[in-house]
Design an enzyme around this catalytic site. Sequence first.
Site, PDB file in Angstrom:
ATOM      1  N   LYS A 211       0.843  -1.199   0.000  1.00 29.84           N
ATOM      2  CA  LYS A 211       0.000   0.000   0.000  1.00 29.84           C
ATOM      3  C   LYS A 211       0.885   1.258   0.000  1.00 29.84           C
ATOM      4  O   LYS A 211       0.684   2.160  -0.795  1.00 29.84           O
ATOM      5  CB  LYS A 211      -0.918  -0.033   1.223  1.00 29.84           C
ATOM      6  CG  LYS A 211      -1.818   1.177   1.330  1.00 29.84           C
ATOM      7  CD  LYS A 211      -2.768   1.042   2.517  1.00 29.84           C
ATOM      8  CE  LYS A 211      -3.462   2.385   2.773  1.00 29.84           C
ATOM      9  NZ  LYS A 211      -4.398   2.343   3.889  1.00 29.84           N
ATOM     10  N   GLU A 217      10.546  -4.679   4.481  1.00 30.25           N
ATOM     11  CA  GLU A 217      10.618  -6.106   4.140  1.00 30.25           C
ATOM     12  C   GLU A 217      10.293  -6.314   2.654  1.00 30.25           C
ATOM     13  O   GLU A 217      10.972  -7.059   1.942  1.00 30.25           O
ATOM     14  CB  GLU A 217       9.614  -6.919   4.983  1.00 30.25           C
ATOM     15  CG  GLU A 217       9.948  -7.011   6.457  1.00 30.25           C
ATOM     16  CD  GLU A 217       9.409  -5.840   7.272  1.00 30.25           C
ATOM     17  OE1 GLU A 217       9.028  -4.805   6.681  1.00 30.25           O
ATOM     18  OE2 GLU A 217       9.393  -5.974   8.516  1.00 30.25           O
ATOM     19  N   GLY A 272      -4.961  -1.701   4.885  1.00 26.35           N
ATOM     20  CA  GLY A 272      -4.187  -2.849   4.403  1.00 26.35           C
ATOM     21  C   GLY A 272      -4.878  -4.174   4.693  1.00 26.35           C
ATOM     22  O   GLY A 272      -5.000  -5.045   3.825  1.00 26.35           O
ATOM     23  N   ARG A 273      -5.381  -4.321   5.912  1.00 26.96           N
ATOM     24  CA  ARG A 273      -5.994  -5.605   6.294  1.00 26.96           C
ATOM     25  C   ARG A 273      -7.405  -5.769   5.720  1.00 26.96           C
ATOM     26  O   ARG A 273      -8.052  -6.786   5.951  1.00 26.96           O
ATOM     27  CB  ARG A 273      -5.991  -5.745   7.813  1.00 26.96           C
ATOM     28  CG  ARG A 273      -6.600  -4.571   8.555  1.00 26.96           C
ATOM     29  CD  ARG A 273      -6.278  -4.643  10.046  1.00 26.96           C
ATOM     30  NE  ARG A 273      -6.746  -3.476  10.780  1.00 26.96           N
ATOM     31  CZ  ARG A 273      -6.054  -2.337  10.908  1.00 26.96           C
ATOM     32  NH1 ARG A 273      -4.865  -2.219  10.322  1.00 26.96           N
ATOM     33  NH2 ARG A 273      -6.523  -1.345  11.614  1.00 26.96           N
ATOM     34  N   GLU A 358      -5.121  -6.457  14.656  1.00 25.61           N
ATOM     35  CA  GLU A 358      -4.566  -5.156  14.286  1.00 25.61           C
ATOM     36  C   GLU A 358      -5.669  -4.087  14.351  1.00 25.61           C
ATOM     37  O   GLU A 358      -5.397  -2.918  14.609  1.00 25.61           O
ATOM     38  CB  GLU A 358      -3.928  -5.202  12.884  1.00 25.61           C
ATOM     39  CG  GLU A 358      -2.923  -4.078  12.664  1.00 25.61           C
ATOM     40  CD  GLU A 358      -2.118  -4.224  11.375  1.00 25.61           C
ATOM     41  OE1 GLU A 358      -2.729  -4.130  10.298  1.00 25.61           O
ATOM     42  OE2 GLU A 358      -0.885  -4.403  11.447  1.00 25.61           O
ATOM     43  N   HIS A 389      -6.461 -33.098  18.033  1.00 34.36           N
ATOM     44  CA  HIS A 389      -5.414 -34.008  18.521  1.00 34.36           C
ATOM     45  C   HIS A 389      -4.254 -33.248  19.133  1.00 34.36           C
ATOM     46  O   HIS A 389      -3.173 -33.800  19.322  1.00 34.36           O
ATOM     47  CB  HIS A 389      -4.950 -34.917  17.383  1.00 34.36           C
ATOM     48  CG  HIS A 389      -6.051 -35.795  16.898  1.00 34.36           C
ATOM     49  ND1 HIS A 389      -6.331 -37.024  17.462  1.00 34.36           N
ATOM     50  CD2 HIS A 389      -6.998 -35.590  15.950  1.00 34.36           C
ATOM     51  CE1 HIS A 389      -7.390 -37.547  16.866  1.00 34.36           C
ATOM     52  NE2 HIS A 389      -7.812 -36.697  15.938  1.00 34.36           N
ATOM     53  N   LYS A 513       9.293  -1.000  14.150  1.00 33.06           N
ATOM     54  CA  LYS A 513       9.901  -0.676  12.846  1.00 33.06           C
ATOM     55  C   LYS A 513      11.020   0.344  13.029  1.00 33.06           C
ATOM     56  O   LYS A 513      12.100   0.209  12.467  1.00 33.06           O
ATOM     57  CB  LYS A 513       8.854  -0.052  11.927  1.00 33.06           C
ATOM     58  CG  LYS A 513       7.837  -0.976  11.347  1.00 33.06           C
ATOM     59  CD  LYS A 513       7.015  -0.179  10.333  1.00 33.06           C
ATOM     60  CE  LYS A 513       5.751  -0.895   9.943  1.00 33.06           C
ATOM     61  NZ  LYS A 513       4.900  -0.099   9.072  1.00 33.06           N
TER      62      LYS A 513
HETATM   63  O1  LIG Z   1       1.060  -2.719   2.219  1.00 35.69           O
HETATM   64  P1  LIG Z   1       2.160  -2.121   2.994  1.00 35.69           P
HETATM   65  O2  LIG Z   1       2.155  -0.624   2.972  1.00 35.69           O
HETATM   66  O3  LIG Z   1       3.496  -2.664   2.536  1.00 35.69           O
HETATM   67  O4  LIG Z   1       1.981  -2.526   4.486  1.00 35.69           O
HETATM   68  C1  LIG Z   1       2.034  -3.847   4.909  1.00 35.69           C
HETATM   69  C2  LIG Z   1       1.617  -4.002   6.355  1.00 35.69           C
HETATM   70  O5  LIG Z   1       2.577  -3.426   7.188  1.00 35.69           O
HETATM   71  C3  LIG Z   1       2.257  -2.503   8.196  1.00 35.69           C
HETATM   72  O6  LIG Z   1       3.269  -2.482   9.135  1.00 35.69           O
HETATM   73  C4  LIG Z   1       0.919  -2.650   8.859  1.00 35.69           C
HETATM   74  O7  LIG Z   1       1.011  -3.168  10.151  1.00 35.69           O
HETATM   75  C5  LIG Z   1      -0.049  -3.486   8.089  1.00 35.69           C
HETATM   76  O8  LIG Z   1      -1.334  -2.997   8.334  1.00 35.69           O
HETATM   77  C6  LIG Z   1       0.223  -3.499   6.624  1.00 35.69           C
HETATM   78  O9  LIG Z   1      -0.722  -4.318   5.979  1.00 35.69           O
END
Ligand SMILES: O=P(O)(O)OC[C@H]1O[C@H](O)[C@H](O)[C@@H](O)[C@@H]1O
Length: 550
Positions: A211, A217, A272-273, A358, A389, A513
Amino acid sequence: MNADGRTRLNQTPEWTALAKHREELADTHLRDLFAADPARGTGYTLRVGDLYIDYSKHLVTDETLRLLRELAAATDVFGLRDAMFRGEKINVTENRAVLHTALRAPRDAVIDVDGENVVPAVHAVLDRMSDFADRVRSGEWTGHTGKRIKNVINIGIGGSDLGPAMAYEVLRSFTDRALTVRFVSNVDGADLHEATRDLDPAETLFIIASKTFTTIETITNATSARQWLLAALGDEAAVAKHFVALSTNAEKVAEFGIDTANMFEFWDWVGGRYSYDSAIGLSLMIAIGPDRFREMLDGFRIVDDHFRTAPAEANVPLLLGLLGIWYGNFHDAQSHAVLPYSHYLSKFTAYLQQLDMESNGKSVARDGRPVEWQTGPVVWGTPGTNGQHAYYQLIHQGTKLIPADFIGFAEPVAELSEELKAQHDLLMANFFAQTQALAFGKTAEEVRAEGVPDELVAHKTFQGNRPTTTILARELTPSVLGQLIALYEHKVFVQGAVWNIDSFDQWGVELGKVLAKRVEPALTEGADVPGLDASTKALVAAYRELRGRS
Ligand SMILES: O=P(O)(O)OC[C@H]1O[C@H](O)[C@H](O)[C@@H](O)[C@@H]1O
């Protein structure tokens, strides 16, 4: 009163009434509730779309449900719902609209954000995605050397990974089996290594999903993927045929070196979620095809419409949200298990973890004051039969109350052989048996009557009274998946609305972060990082020593 004009939740008469009611029900067992009402098994059920919802095995009476609905009314859940659907900026800390529902709105819908109807843009992107997906699927879109694309790798994390990765797994039997689709999220180089080691770069398409397009990462993995590609193809121009981006941030996409003509856009009003039905779903769309993707969107819309219009007594997301509040706030339940009886739903709970935790893992109210009530639960679970199990022992006989959702399907997936389909009844027998055992347990008298020696009776007794929701559908289709996800999205919404928290920000992920960026030079260069605490400093020294760096 709050700064936002709302009485503090735990000071409302509705809250107090529920606390009192909880005391009154303290000695009531589900066995009593079922004995008192022979129609409970059918009466405490609802339908939405293709989903049959049984909530009879909950520690509730009509009075409980009435009091819970009063709490929802007092906290104006439906008012906030309407504001969300209208595109108001209900994400107060980021001053953003919350409009994932616009992602599945029909073409002719009108939803304004800042005076502009967003629906045409949604459909324009969906159309571009469909065109691109068709071209990849048909072989018309080729790699740089002219070879057909056989592998699709989505690189993203969090909301840019979990949704498409989960849905790909759920809808595997609807996918084009000739395509290899993989999801890379972890900055541990092993993830990308394992995803690419047996692939031909000339046949591989990378979808970089982010986003913000600043997530370290994802950018790190995307950079490594580009190196992997260029090491084999040796020509910068290859990037244009092997990399596409899914993002809200065209500038950063261009900076990374992906042509914005190869970018599929979404918008800051999609969290994002809540984004896998946006451009973030491109890998899924390539796998299942545009038609099935749209069937999935139709499924989302069925539950959106239901949530928006069904009266409180028949509103399933409202009910599920309130039941969670009943246990989390009035029974001290700390967690919520989601237990699918479908192998294809193996990543479903992991996806819900981000959606729920989240969104509602917050400890200040929308006005910035600390909450004085419990908020979001720990969400956990894996496919049910495996769990039986492993950890079900604790759910059945442990000291913790763990409300659980059981999700199952009447039909096995169509492509299974007849022999494998025959296993389905056994799977579902477990499904039904477990919720029965959890609710009704086994009394000491029943155990004794089986001739169990006295010293083992207590061990073999099941107290029961463990609440569950059963969600049953005929079969697992793209539409049903959309319905399930929208159901949980709106359930999470309901809970956040009652708790008066902002379910749409995620400030809690920021500190780690920032610290990671600060710590990295200490690992690589042995830099003396100011502000490192004594424990972390010692750990960094140990790490450097183990890597032979000190
Ligand atoms: O889609 P991006 O901007 O790469 O973000 C990826 C993810 O990282 C963040 O740290 C948030 O905690 C998430 O809500 C998000 O979905």
